[in-house]
Design a protein around this motif. Structure first.
Motif, PDB file in Angstrom:
ATOM      1  N   TYR A 188       0.797  -1.181  -0.064  1.00 19.94           N
ATOM      2  CA  TYR A 188      -0.126   0.098  -0.193  1.00 19.94           C
ATOM      3  C   TYR A 188       0.833   1.230   0.004  1.00 19.94           C
ATOM      4  CZ  TYR A 188      -3.793  -3.186   1.316  1.00 19.94           C
ATOM      5  OH  TYR A 188      -4.377  -4.277   1.543  1.00 19.94           O
ATOM      6  N   ALA A 189       0.397   2.349  -0.819  1.00 16.21           N
ATOM      7  CA  ALA A 189       1.386   3.433  -0.652  1.00 16.21           C
ATOM      8  C   ALA A 189       0.412   4.495  -1.202  1.00 16.21           C
ATOM      9  CB  ALA A 189       2.432   3.105  -1.757  1.00 16.21           C
ATOM     10  N   VAL A 190       1.007   5.763  -1.450  1.00 14.74           N
ATOM     11  CA  VAL A 190       0.344   6.921  -1.806  1.00 14.74           C
ATOM     12  C   VAL A 190       1.171   7.655  -2.914  1.00 14.74           C
ATOM     13  CG1 VAL A 190      -0.289   9.466  -0.909  1.00 14.74           C
ATOM     14  CG2 VAL A 190      -0.048   7.253   0.666  1.00 14.74           C
ATOM     15  N   ASP A 191       0.286   8.240  -3.851  1.00 18.01           N
ATOM     16  CA  ASP A 191       0.688   9.332  -4.834  1.00 18.01           C
ATOM     17  C   ASP A 191       0.053   9.059  -6.127  1.00 18.01           C
ATOM     18  OD1 ASP A 191       2.516  10.823  -3.599  1.00 18.01           O
ATOM     19  OD2 ASP A 191       4.185   9.796  -4.274  1.00 18.01           O
ATOM     20  N   GLY A 192      -0.065   7.575  -6.612  1.00 19.21           N
ATOM     21  CA  GLY A 192      -0.806   7.420  -7.820  1.00 19.21           C
ATOM     22  C   GLY A 192      -0.081   7.865  -9.264  1.00 19.21           C
ATOM     23  N   SER A 193       1.236   7.308  -8.808  1.00 17.39           N
ATOM     24  CA  SER A 193       2.394   7.561 -10.072  1.00 17.39           C
ATOM     25  C   SER A 193       1.681   6.392 -11.093  1.00 17.39           C
ATOM     26  CB  SER A 193       3.821   7.027  -9.866  1.00 17.39           C
ATOM     27  OG  SER A 193       4.263   7.925  -8.869  1.00 17.39           O
ATOM     28  N   SER A 194       2.025   6.817 -12.691  1.00 18.77           N
ATOM     29  CA  SER A 194       1.480   5.999 -13.472  1.00 18.77           C
ATOM     30  C   SER A 194       1.854   4.390 -13.609  1.00 18.77           C
ATOM     31  CB  SER A 194       1.419   6.328 -14.869  1.00 18.77           C
ATOM     32  OG  SER A 194       2.866   7.107 -15.166  1.00 18.77           O
ATOM     33  N   THR A 195       3.234   4.478 -13.309  1.00 20.14           N
ATOM     34  CA  THR A 195       3.874   3.169 -13.321  1.00 20.14           C
ATOM     35  C   THR A 195       3.295   2.253 -12.016  1.00 20.14           C
ATOM     36  OG1 THR A 195       6.002   4.242 -13.684  1.00 20.14           O
ATOM     37  CG2 THR A 195       6.205   2.052 -13.208  1.00 20.14           C
ATOM     38  N   VAL A 196       3.157   2.861 -10.909  1.00 19.29           N
ATOM     39  CA  VAL A 196       2.556   2.260  -9.905  1.00 19.29           C
ATOM     40  C   VAL A 196       1.025   1.800  -9.926  1.00 19.29           C
ATOM     41  CG1 VAL A 196       2.145   2.132  -7.346  1.00 19.29           C
ATOM     42  CG2 VAL A 196       4.316   3.281  -8.253  1.00 19.29           C
ATOM     43  N   LEU A 197       0.144   2.630 -10.725  1.00 22.76           N
ATOM     44  CA  LEU A 197      -0.946   2.238 -11.096  1.00 22.76           C
ATOM     45  C   LEU A 197      -1.097   1.257 -11.926  1.00 22.76           C
ATOM     46  CD1 LEU A 197      -2.614   5.877 -11.243  1.00 22.76           C
ATOM     47  CD2 LEU A 197      -2.808   4.178  -9.424  1.00 22.76           C
ATOM     48  N   GLU A 198      -0.154   0.922 -12.621  1.00 23.35           N
ATOM     49  CA  GLU A 198      -0.255  -0.060 -13.790  1.00 23.35           C
ATOM     50  C   GLU A 198       0.307  -1.373 -13.084  1.00 23.35           C
ATOM     51  OE1 GLU A 198       2.583   0.773 -16.989  1.00 23.35           O
ATOM     52  OE2 GLU A 198       1.287   2.277 -17.609  1.00 23.35           O
ATOM     53  N   LEU A 199       0.978  -1.360 -11.853  1.00 24.00           N
ATOM     54  CA  LEU A 199       1.262  -2.525 -11.066  1.00 24.00           C
ATOM     55  C   LEU A 199      -0.178  -2.598 -10.553  1.00 24.00           C
ATOM     56  CD1 LEU A 199       4.693  -1.751  -9.442  1.00 24.00           C
ATOM     57  CD2 LEU A 199       4.136  -3.372 -11.409  1.00 24.00           C
ATOM     58  N   VAL A 200      -0.716  -1.824  -9.906  1.00 26.49           N
ATOM     59  CA  VAL A 200      -1.904  -2.136  -9.210  1.00 26.49           C
ATOM     60  C   VAL A 200      -3.039  -2.993 -10.005  1.00 26.49           C
ATOM     61  CG1 VAL A 200      -4.330  -1.218  -8.193  1.00 26.49           C
ATOM     62  CG2 VAL A 200      -1.819  -0.123  -7.527  1.00 26.49           C
ATOM     63  N   ALA A 201      -2.697  -2.533 -11.573  1.00 26.70           N
ATOM     64  CA  ALA A 201      -3.927  -3.133 -12.341  1.00 26.70           C
ATOM     65  C   ALA A 201      -3.338  -4.451 -12.794  1.00 26.70           C
ATOM     66  CB  ALA A 201      -3.814  -2.117 -13.684  1.00 26.70           C
ATOM     67  N   ASP A 202      -2.144  -4.853 -12.494  1.00 29.88           N
ATOM     68  CA  ASP A 202      -1.456  -6.034 -12.885  1.00 29.88           C
ATOM     69  C   ASP A 202      -1.941  -7.144 -11.535  1.00 29.88           C
ATOM     70  OD1 ASP A 202       0.132  -8.425 -13.353  1.00 29.88           O
ATOM     71  OD2 ASP A 202       1.864  -7.495 -13.368  1.00 29.88           O
ATOM     72  N   PRO A 203      -2.643  -8.360 -12.027  1.00 25.59           N
ATOM     73  CA  PRO A 203      -3.062  -9.203 -11.192  1.00 25.59           C
ATOM     74  C   PRO A 203      -1.944  -9.874 -10.840  1.00 25.59           C
ATOM     75  CG  PRO A 203      -3.874  -9.914 -13.275  1.00 25.59           C
ATOM     76  CD  PRO A 203      -3.326  -8.462 -13.425  1.00 25.59           C
TER      77      PRO A 203
END
Lengths: 362, 321
Positions: free
Chosen positions: A285-300
């Motif tokens: 869990y983290a904070v910011d919403g960087s696009s690279t990290v959001l892609e990781l969130v989307a990656d199952p």
């Protein structure tokens, strides 16, 4: 030998001339009015006693109300660095907004070097801009130079930096950020589990708030444990450093259920470490919403689970809006908040749409 | 013949000419540049760099100018960082500032004593031995600070950073005072002659009865003292210690120490030259900010300056031989 001397002397002249010529052209493109910025139509309005500026036709990004024009105004933008996505977007939001409102932006980039950045700001004070917007930094480090800005009679606005000298701080509601992220994390764990925490920047006020809120919410979850000692994340090489520290942690302390970070640049490394260790059961869990990290969130397949996405571009714009209002003599709040959006593996498709981003699984 | 003299004179003055050219350029482009407040601001901003640069300059003078085997200290800014972190950590834990400063000075001098030992006794190449020390100190700095910003709020540090006496910031006064002292030590006292003699030719210095190992050792010890003084100013300026502060300054310190050679008739590193070079770098950074040029330009200019400097000094020395 004489020839060589002459050649070298010529080389010196050519280098200096080329450099100065290059700088001349750059300075002309940097500002709208093409002057040195030490000018004109300012001063008497600096204390927020302006007689009212013309309407710009632009609506505030947070409240939708009119924002006055910045025509004829020079606004200093002092950013700690532009190497992280949040920094760059917030910076760009300020520059674009100043130009949209008809003002002239004068920017300095501290390149994450505090000594350099303090000198930058001191040099900016010499230019006597109509206002200065200072983005990010450690409150202890920058308090004296922010006092200098205030003492020079230049209105100071801040982005993600709380200071007694700031007229208005534009930020996410970090209390909400810390609380919502923590609550989701504890609920996802079923109210029970061991959490590793990266806490390298407690002195950065926004990180401190997020951390304190995470600990505060934990009081309602008695079966949540925190692994001691906490991990220390770093600025330079944040992802790689976090990867190594996470691998060491998982070797030493295998019973980790979740990892918490106050920002998300190191998350790429943390997620990579979990993958290397075969620990896709861990939730990050983290904070910011960087696009690279959001892609990781989307990656199952990734352990990156939840990210409180901020809207840095809007945060930067909002700082300029309040600055313009203040210079026009309007009253401004001491803090203006931009709403964060919680993105996790369940809601990421809708959440990124809400943020106006395009994130794909591929 | 006359052409040759003019050309030689031009070469000798090239550093000053470049400085003058830049000053004129900034004055035209940014009227605020030449204001009194801005000029003293530049001196204050250059103080940490300049004082640390004096330490390295002393080592250059005593160690000779061979790029590989000559005197150098790549750990000097990390030494400053360790001293800074010692001060910040002790002050933040309630220790008296005087004790913190004395401890930092002692630590810095001990570090340089170790450097001197590896160079003088173990005959290691300074470039390599001080790189090793650099890494050691990086670790020490991180251990001391836990890699977090350590606040160092103290009235005296605040006084140093934020007070002007007779219209001149205290930091600038300290810089000027250290400059005068270092000038006296290296350019007026007989000690300075001995250091130059050792740097010029070790064999000739030995033949003249100079205790070469001791002289080289003292240049490192003086560098330790300079690192500690610059650390005090750095902590005062930041009102804290920020991890990594030492890593970022090494090349700037090397730049001003090398660049000082251009401001000398003999094209050798020297204290007044380092003083002017540190102001030169300060002027560049300040001036470009005033005319709204991105700071990235300053890197390109620094690189060009080093290139030109090294070219001039190399050619001139070859010519002298």
């Amino acid at each position: 030998m004489r020839k060589r001397n002459r050649l070298l002397a010529m080389l010196l002249c050519v280098v200096m001339t080329a450099v100065l010529a290059g700088c001349s052209s750059t300075s002309e493109t940097a500002g709208g009015s093409g002057d040195d910025g030490t000018d004109k139509a300012k001063t008497e309005d600096n204390a927020g006693q302006g007689s009212g500026a013309a309407a710009s036709g632009v609506k505030g990004v947070i409240d939708g109300l009119d924002v006055p024009s910045l025509e004829g105004r020079t606004i200093g933008v002092a950013v700690l660095g532009t190497d992280h996505e949040f920094d760059l977007k917030a910076y760009q939001g300020q520059i674009d907004r100043i130009e949209e409102l008809g003002g002239k932006a004068v920017a300095v980039d501290g390149e994450r070097n505090d000594q350099k950045h303090i000198s930058d700001i001191e040099n900016m004070i010499t230019q006597k801009p109509d206002a200065i917007i200072k983005q990010l930094g450690d409150a202890d480090v920058y308090e004296p130079v922010m006092k200098k800005i205030s003492d020079a009679g230049i209105p100071l606005f801040t982005v993600d930096l709380v200071s007694q000298y700031s007229i208005c701080n534009s930020t996410s509601d970090n209390y909400l950020v810390g609380e919502e992220l923590a609550r989701n994390m504890y609920e996802d764990l079923g109210g029970k589990g061991k959490i590793a925490v990266f806490n390298g920047f407690y002195g950065v006020r926004v990180c401190g708030i997020r951390y304190d809120m995470m600990k505060y919410v934990a009081k309602d979850y008695p079966n949540i444990e925190f692994i001691d000692p906490e991990l220390q994340d770093v600025i330079t090489g944040a992802a790689e450093d976090a990867r190594k520290k996470t691998l060491d942690l998982l070797t030493k302390e295998p019973e980790v259920d979740a990892i918490w970070l106050a920002w998300d640049t190191p998350c790429v490394g943390v997620a990579q470490a979990c993958k290397e260790a075969g620990r896709d059961d861990i939730k990050i869990y983290a904070v910011d919403g960087s696009s690279t990290v959001l892609e990781l969130v989307a990656d199952p397949e990734s352990a990156m689970y939840g990210d409180m996405a901020q809207n840095p571009y809007q945060i930067g714009q909002a700082a300029v809006d309040e600055c313009a209002r203040y210079l026009a003599g309007e009253e401004v709040p001491s803090t203006v908040y931009s709403a964060p959006v919680y993105v996790n593996k369940v809601n990421w498709e809708n959440a990124v749409k809400e943020l106006g981003l395009e994130i794909g699984k591929e | 013949m006359k052409d040759k003299q003019i050309s030689a004179q031009l070469m000798r003055s090239s550093g000053y000419l470049a400085f003058l050219l830049i000053m004129i350029f900034f004055t035209i482009k940014a009227p605020a540049f030449l204001s009194y407040g801005n000029l003293v601001n530049i001196i204050a901003q250059s103080s940490v760099l300049g004082i640390c640069g004096y330490g390295l300059t002393g080592i250059f003078i005593g160690g000779g100018d061979d790029v590989i085997r000559g005197g150098t200290d790549l750990s000097i800014t990390l030494n400053m960082a360790v001293a800074g972190s010692v001060i910040a950590v002790m002050v933040s834990r309630g220790q008296p500032l005087a004790l913190a400063v004395v401890t930092a000075v002692a630590a810095s001098i001990i570090i340089e004593a170790v450097n001197a030992f590896t160079v003088v006794k173990l005959k290691m190449i300074p470039l390599l031995s001080t790189i090793c020390m650099m890494y050691v100190l990086q670790g020490v700095e991180r251990i001391l600070t836990n890699n977090v910003v350590v606040a160092a709020a103290h009235p005296l540090l605040f006084f140093i950073a934020d007070t002007a006496v007779l219209g001149v910031p205290v930091m600038a006064w300290i810089f000027l005072a250290v400059t005068v002292i270092m000038y006296l030590v290296f350019n007026v006292c007989s000690y300075g002659n001995r250091v130059s003699a050792v740097g010029g030719s070790e064999l000739a210095a030995k033949a003249n009865g100079i205790n070469v190992p001791w002289i080289v050792t003292t240049t490192y010890l003086i560098a330790g003292l300079m690192a500690a003084i610059s650390a005090v100013l750095m902590v005062a300026r930041l009102s804290s210690y920020t991890p990594g502060a030492g890593d970022l300054q090494l090349f700037d310190v090397m730049l001003v120490s090398y660049l000082g050679a251009v401001f000398s008739r003999r094209y050798r590193p020297n204290i007044p030259g380092t003083f002017i070079a540190s102001l030169f770098v300060g002027v560049l950074t300040n001036g470009f900010t005033l005319i709204n040029v991105p700071s990235y330009w300053v890197y390109a200019i620094k690189g060009a300056l080093i290139l030109v400097t090294v070219s001039i000094t190399t050619i001139q020395k070859r010519r002298a031989v």
